[in-house]
Design a protein around this motif. Structure first.
Motif, PDB file in Angstrom:
ATOM      1  N   HIS A 195       0.834  -1.206   0.000  1.00 47.57           N
ATOM      2  CA  HIS A 195       0.000   0.000   0.000  1.00 47.57           C
ATOM      3  C   HIS A 195       0.869   1.256   0.000  1.00 47.57           C
ATOM      4  O   HIS A 195       0.666   2.177  -0.791  1.00 47.57           O
ATOM      5  N   VAL A 239      -8.131   6.021  -9.358  1.00 51.70           N
ATOM      6  CA  VAL A 239      -8.137   7.482  -9.338  1.00 51.70           C
ATOM      7  C   VAL A 239      -9.322   8.029 -10.148  1.00 51.70           C
ATOM      8  O   VAL A 239      -9.968   8.992  -9.752  1.00 51.70           O
ATOM      9  N   ALA A 287     -12.433   7.096  -7.809  1.00 49.21           N
ATOM     10  CA  ALA A 287     -12.455   7.835  -6.538  1.00 49.21           C
ATOM     11  C   ALA A 287     -12.497   9.334  -6.788  1.00 49.21           C
ATOM     12  O   ALA A 287     -12.958  10.094  -5.958  1.00 49.21           O
ATOM     13  N   THR A 305     -16.367  14.145  -5.988  1.00 53.27           N
ATOM     14  CA  THR A 305     -16.291  15.603  -6.112  1.00 53.27           C
ATOM     15  C   THR A 305     -17.568  16.160  -6.742  1.00 53.27           C
ATOM     16  O   THR A 305     -18.075  17.207  -6.322  1.00 53.27           O
ATOM     17  N   ILE A 358     -19.116  10.634   1.733  1.00 54.01           N
ATOM     18  CA  ILE A 358     -18.908   9.255   2.193  1.00 54.01           C
ATOM     19  C   ILE A 358     -19.196   9.258   3.690  1.00 54.01           C
ATOM     20  O   ILE A 358     -18.663  10.100   4.422  1.00 54.01           O
ATOM     21  N   GLY A 407      -8.708   9.584   7.335  1.00 53.61           N
ATOM     22  CA  GLY A 407      -7.560  10.093   8.070  1.00 53.61           C
ATOM     23  C   GLY A 407      -6.428   9.103   8.231  1.00 53.61           C
ATOM     24  O   GLY A 407      -6.463   7.977   7.737  1.00 53.61           O
ATOM     25  N   ARG A 458      -4.179   6.633   5.628  1.00 53.59           N
ATOM     26  CA  ARG A 458      -5.066   6.329   4.514  1.00 53.59           C
ATOM     27  C   ARG A 458      -5.860   7.542   4.053  1.00 53.59           C
ATOM     28  O   ARG A 458      -6.766   7.415   3.230  1.00 53.59           O
TER      29      ARG A 458
END
Ligand code: HEM
Length: 447
Positions: free
Chosen positions: A108, A268, A271, A276, A323, A387, A390
């Motif tokens: 990750h 990307v 997400a 947005t 979210i 937070g 991540r």
């Protein structure tokens, strides 16, 4: 942000199961799906700062809704608090096993380090002109003097931005093809992420069959784009995300494989635009129902100020977090909020519940950007981007994009709500959207 004094946290390490409703899992899941924001906030008020909700398939989930407990989760060892494993239960069919969202531990970190630079602070500002151009182009398509939903428009803008930022593709034909493929993929993916039980091959026309085909079509476009870029002389000089990832090397000097590249690019893309776009639709939904805030925002922009605009974006993401929660799965027993939790437990900071705490955000149901005017937002109380290690990679990018687009909207168009009633919050894929897509009426044409 306003200060708050919280009562003492319970003593550590004594109890094993936080309180929660005794209703059957299916009943709780239906309630959650109908109104996740309301349910999380009301559970915090009823059961306290740590509570459980039981879901079919996922079992009992532990939610925390108090900054100290959120801090315990966000600063806990990433090898114990696995976000990737937790995210993968929902997102892996779409994003794949090499996505920064579905990985944990060293793999990750490796992907995260490669992805961070293009979305970092000041670098996002080079997209300013592109964002303004796409916004103006889209605004020209708004119908004057009749009701229309804002969300499809904000989505076309953010998709246009992310496609160009990620792939650096500017050819209209290829962009149109990519947009159609992403659209189709987004339509198929919702059922698959929300209902793990349908992830079974029951033929071409089953939800899974349709999803897999749309994924294959999107993937083949992406692999084609990767091959084209690799073959392009001088691609090392380009600054779109794909070109940057192609030239990136990890600490051992290894480049990313095509499979890794595919998963990161889809991550990307996925997400980075729907979230947005939804945040922007909520900003409009809230602003047109709070004309005094809208007027103040206009005046502050006219005076060349950024602060109120920034605070409006932050207040939108507080009052309508796109979210509602972020997930971690314990790989070892851990004590959280005074409860000894077993390995395998899902622990989720309940974003929506925190954002509606009266002691953290007085009068939480009021839309009041003033609460963020000092520019600060508490790291463990205002958490629309999650937070710790991540935290959302695109947070600066998203806030900058929201500010830039909103500035155009409010200074160039006269908007009012199509219906004075607040729009209900409706889950869509993993986001919470305005139920009617933020319906507005524009007086006249954009200035
Ligand atoms: C308003 C818009 C957005 C919201 C509300 C949002 C929210 C989130 C949240 C809640 C997470 C999970 C954090 C955690 O687990 O603690 C996340 C992760 C992530 N987001 Fe965003 N996001 C937004 C925009 C974006 C954009 C524009 C991009 C890309 C350009 C992006 C890329 C990512 C990535 C790659 C991750 C995974 C980070 C990791 O696991 O290390 N997001 N986002």
């Amino acid at each position: 942000m306003e200060q708050a004094t919280l009562p003492q946290a319970p003593a550590a390490g004594r109890r094993s199961s936080p309180p929660g409703s005794r209703a059957p899992a299916l009943v709780q899941a239906v309630r959650y799906l109908r109104d996740p924001l309301g349910m999380l906030a009301s559970h915090q008020r009823r059961y306290g700062d740590v509570f459980t909700i039981r879901f079919p398939f996922f079992g009992q989930i532990v939610y925390v809704a108090r900054p100290e407990f959120v801090k315990e989760v966000f600063t806990g060892s990433p090898s114990v608090f696995h976000a990737g494993e937790a995210n993968a239960t929902v997102l892996e069919p779409a994003l794949g096993p090499y996505s920064v969202l579905t990985l944990d531990d060293a793999p990750h970190l490796r992907q995260r380090k490669l992805l961070l630079p293009p979305f970092h602070g000041e670098r996002v500002q080079r997209y300013g002109e592109l964002i303004v151009d796409l916004t103006r182009e889209e605004m020209a398509s708004w119908p004057p003097n009749e009701a229309f939903a804002m969300r499809p428009h904000t989505q076309r803008i953010t998709l246009g931005v992310i496609m160009r930022a990620v792939f650096g593709v500017h050819d209209a034909g290829r962009l149109a093809r990519l947009e159609a493929l992403i659209d189709e993929f987004a339509q198929r993916v919702g059922t698959i992420t929300a209902f793990p039980l349908v992830r079974r091959d029951l033929g071409r026309f089953s939800p899974w069959g349709r999803f897999v085909r749309s994924r294959e079509r999107l993937d083949s476009f992406i692999y084609e784009e990767i091959a084209l870029r690799r073959a392009e002389p001088g691609h090392e000089e380009r600054d779109d995300v794909l070109s940057l990832l192609l030239t990136a090397r990890d600490e051992d000097g290894r480049p990313m494989t095509d499979l890794e590249l595919r998963d990161e690019l889809v991550t990307v893309l996925a997400a980075g635009h729907e979230t947005t776009a939804t945040g922007l639709a909520w900003a409009v939904e809230r602003l047109v129902r709070n004309p005094e805030v809208l007027a103040k925002l206009r005046d502050s922009i006219a005076a060349g100020e950024e602060d109120y605009l920034n605070a409006t974006v932050k207040e939108t993401l507080r009052a309508r977090p796109v979210i509602v929660d972020v997930a971690r799965k314990l790989t070892a027993p851990a004590t959280i909020a005074g409860y000894e939790l077993r390995a395998g437990t899902f622990v989720l900071p309940a974003i929506a519940a925190l954002h509606y705490r009266e002691d953290l955000f007085p009068e939480p149901h009021r839309f009041r950007p003033e609460r963020f005017l000092d520019g600060k937002a508490d790291t463990y109380a205002w958490i629309p981007f999650g937070g710790g290690i991540r935290r959302c990679i695109g947070a600066s990018f998203a806030e900058y994009e929201m500010r830039t687009i909103l500035r155009e909207f409010v200074t160039r168009a006269e908007l009012r709500p199509a219906d004075p009633k607040d729009e209900r919050v409706r889950p869509r894929n993993i986001t919470l959207t305005p139920a009617k897509g933020a319906r507005v009426v524009m007086t006249g044409t954009p200035g």
